[in-house]
Scaffold this active site. Structure first.
Site, PDB file in Angstrom:
ATOM      1  N   ASP A  69      34.102  41.747  42.513  1.00  0.00           N
ATOM      2  CA  ASP A  69      34.933  42.384  41.494  1.00  0.00           C
ATOM      3  C   ASP A  69      34.266  43.680  41.080  1.00  0.00           C
ATOM      4  O   ASP A  69      33.032  43.790  41.081  1.00  0.00           O
ATOM      5  CB  ASP A  69      35.094  41.462  40.276  1.00  0.00           C
ATOM      6  CG  ASP A  69      35.947  42.110  39.193  1.00  0.00           C
ATOM      7  OD1 ASP A  69      37.159  42.247  39.410  1.00  0.00           O
ATOM      8  OD2 ASP A  69      35.392  42.484  38.141  1.00  0.00           O
TER       9      ASP A  69
ATOM     10  N   HIS B 279      36.548  40.702  32.052  1.00  0.00           N
ATOM     11  CA  HIS B 279      36.480  42.091  32.505  1.00  0.00           C
ATOM     12  C   HIS B 279      35.041  42.574  32.660  1.00  0.00           C
ATOM     13  O   HIS B 279      34.758  43.760  32.481  1.00  0.00           O
ATOM     14  CB  HIS B 279      37.261  43.016  31.564  1.00  0.00           C
ATOM     15  CG  HIS B 279      38.743  42.834  31.646  1.00  0.00           C
ATOM     16  ND1 HIS B 279      39.490  43.224  32.729  1.00  0.00           N
ATOM     17  CD2 HIS B 279      39.620  42.270  30.774  1.00  0.00           C
ATOM     18  CE1 HIS B 279      40.753  42.928  32.518  1.00  0.00           C
ATOM     19  NE2 HIS B 279      40.852  42.347  31.342  1.00  0.00           N
TER      20      HIS B 279
ATOM     21  N   ASP C 271      33.752  37.720  36.260  1.00  0.00           N
ATOM     22  CA  ASP C 271      35.080  37.639  36.870  1.00  0.00           C
ATOM     23  C   ASP C 271      34.983  37.170  38.320  1.00  0.00           C
ATOM     24  O   ASP C 271      35.846  36.421  38.801  1.00  0.00           O
ATOM     25  CB  ASP C 271      35.777  39.003  36.811  1.00  0.00           C
ATOM     26  CG  ASP C 271      36.300  39.319  35.416  1.00  0.00           C
ATOM     27  OD1 ASP C 271      35.981  38.559  34.481  1.00  0.00           O
ATOM     28  OD2 ASP C 271      37.003  40.325  35.251  1.00  0.00           O
TER      29      ASP C 271
END
Length: 574
Positions: free
Chosen positions: A24, A165, A170
């Site tokens: 991510d 976030h 994540d």
């Protein structure tokens, strides 16, 4: 009979033997060309076992926008000592080597990785990619999860990691989602990497069974309607080639979950052949607004708009109303909701000292002045402190600001935002920015609509593919007739005949009396496209010299970063 055992290549790679790197990124915005990576998090797994993790902050080389810091929690102070992307990239590429990449809304993350590689002389990763958004939409139903957001899926699969976030957390949550989805895919006999990749894009059994619904649809421009067995319209669309478009719904390219669900219910496809692509687009809007199909998301409720009205009374005020009447009042709109209309109203109040009370005032009856008078934001006509003639000047300034000249409001709000920024009152400045944007966008939209809807009749043409011309008759912003004039046909009698049989459209109040704003905007986009020829214009097609259009581009530029970054399910974040 001799039995031949398949080779390992034919059997594929079992998922238990595949090394996945779930990763991510956090960034400063949504465009790899304009924004930079601020954090990378990755987890390497195989057969359910975590083999390693990769995590680092990245110095983007510039300030992080405040709204991104609020979203991610990553501030300029956190990345000031972090390595730049050119120092991080070799280690990350080594970490993902020989693996299958996995990400939630993988297109967003892989675009940034490829852009970083291109910027620093590395070839783009050739790793296979699995997108957990696509996989979730394939194996989960709407009854199980309302959407494909990472947070929703993490809760559904009871992930101990909570998406927040931040890149590594994540990625950890996505690992648990991936394992849950692979377990689900096993019930569809998906056991190898090759089967997993083909499964995500494979058409559903319902799609395969209903391919025959496209057989009676012609190769022509028009509108198509999916209906259930009771005749209820489920979905309406348009295309320049009806047959090809309808057939695409029954192939692997159609992956939208709600549309696949609709295909399972559909019993037949009706169609309306149109003369031109513009006619098809307009008919689609009208049919959706009339039938309101449950699987269409846009254009279903064109009537649900509001307007900002400068009332016609001795001391006019700004009021939010749901319809435009032929009453001599000035209107601004249409707005999609009351909140946006109220933001535009506040912007006007910042520039013009109109009264903000709601009662109707008399020229003879006096009432006590409110606190707005003490603040210098109202002349208090209610208490007789401002004469009707003086107040009429304010009303006329508001009317001009709503209809033709945005300079007064734009200047006032811009100066106020500048002052608030100097005082470091950024949140208040951002509120004024939103109010100015609501006002400028509404004024620009209405002025653009009115430029066409005030014209009793316009005839325009565009080149057709076979050497002929697509001819359209537009009356008060509404498409009244459409036809294709073949190559070599004399234009004068053809256009006269088309005009004679065009729909009769009567004048009315406001810029949307004859057609919805969406229909008129659709026609305007066509008129502004290359190659258009104006055959006849009854009146003038023009915009105000001091209109809002000149400021809208600057407003949109200021918002480019705010609306650009996709969320974890692929939709924009506000």
């Amino acid at each position: 009979m001799e039995v031949v055992q398949g080779t390992l290549d034919e059997l594929g790679t079992p998922l238990s033997q595949v090394t996945f790197v779930v990763f991510d990124l956090e960034t400063t915005g949504g465009s790899p060309a304009e924004h930079m990576i601020t954090e990378i998090g990755a987890v390497k797994v195989r057969a359910g076992e975590v083999l390693g993790e990769f995590s680092t902050l990245v110095d983007p080389g510039g300030p992080i926008p405040p709204f991104i810091s609020v979203l991610t929690g990553i501030t300029d102070a956190m990345v000031v000592a972090a390595p730049r992307i050119e120092a991080v990239l070799p280690s990350f590429l080594e970490f993902i080597g020989g693996s299958v990449l996995v990400a939630h809304n993988a297109g967003f993350d892989t675009r940034f990785v490829k852009a970083a590689c291109a910027a620093h002389g590395y070839p783009p990763p050739a790793n296979p990619v699995v997108d957990t958004v696509d996989l979730a939409r394939r194996v989960l139903t709407r009854d199980e999860v309302p959407n494909a957001k990472l947070g929703t899926l993490a809760r559904f699969f009871h992930s101990p990691a909570d998406p927040c976030h931040r890149a590594l957390e994540d990625a950890r949550a996505t690992v648990h989602v991936l394992h849950g989805l692979i377990e689900r895919a096993g019930s569809f006999q998906v056991h190898t990497l090759e089967e997993l990749k083909s499964f995500v894009r494979a058409p559903t059994p319902e799609q395969q069974k209903k391919r025959h619904l496209a057989e009676s649809v012609p190769h022509a421009p028009g509108v198509y309607m999916f209906e259930d067995e009771r005749g209820e319209v489920l979905y309406i669309g348009k295309s320049t080639n009806l047959r090809n478009r309808v057939r695409s719904y029954f192939t692997a390219s159609e992956t939208r979950p709600r549309i696949r669900e609709m295909i399972g219910i559909a019993d037949r496809v009706r169609h309306v052949v149109c003369a031109t692509g513009l006619e098809a687009e307009v008919r689609e809007l009208r049919l959706i607004g009339g039938a309101k199909p449950r699987y269409n998301r846009r254009s279903r409720f064109p009537e649900k708009v509001v307007w900002l009205k400068l009332t016609d009374e001795p001391f006019p005020r700004l009021s939010i109303v749901r319809e435009v009447r032929d009453d001599g009042a000035a209107y601004l709109g249409p707005f999609g909701n009351t909140r946006t209309a109220d933001e535009a109203r506040i912007a006007l109040h910042e520039a013009v000292p109109l009264r903000q009370c709601t009662q109707r005032l008399s020229l003879t009856t006096r009432t006590p002045a409110c606190v707005l008078h003490e603040m210098g934001r109202c002349g208090a006509p209610c208490a007789g402190k401002e004469t009707p003639a003086d107040y009429a000047l304010h009303a006329e300034a508001a009317r001009r600001a709503m209809l033709t000249d945005v300079t007064l409001v734009y200047t006032a709000l811009s100066a106020r935002m500048e002052r608030l920024s100097v005082e470091q009152r950024y949140e208040e400045a951002s509120l004024d920015r939103d109010r100015l944007a609501a006002y400028v966008r509404a004024a620009a939209r209405m002025q653009r609509l009115s430029s066409l809807t005030r014209i009793p009749q316009m005839v325009a043409a565009s080149p057709a593919f076979d050497g002929g011309w697509d001819i359209h008759v537009i009356r008060y912003g509404r498409l009244a007739a459409a036809a294709v004039m073949g190559r070599g046909v004399h234009p004068t009698p053809f256009v006269e005949s088309l005009v004679a049989r065009a729909e009769t459209v009567l004048p009315g109040a406001g810029p949307t009396h004859a057609a919805t704003a969406e229909e008129t905007e659709c026609i305007l986009r066509w008129l502004e496209s290359p190659g258009i020829r104006l055959v006849e214009v009854d009146g003038e097609w023009a915009l105000p010299v001091h209109g809002a259009g000149q400021h809208k581009a600057r407003i949109d530029l200021a918002y480019r970063g705010l609306d650009h970054r996709p969320s974890r399910e692929g939709r924009p974040l506000r």
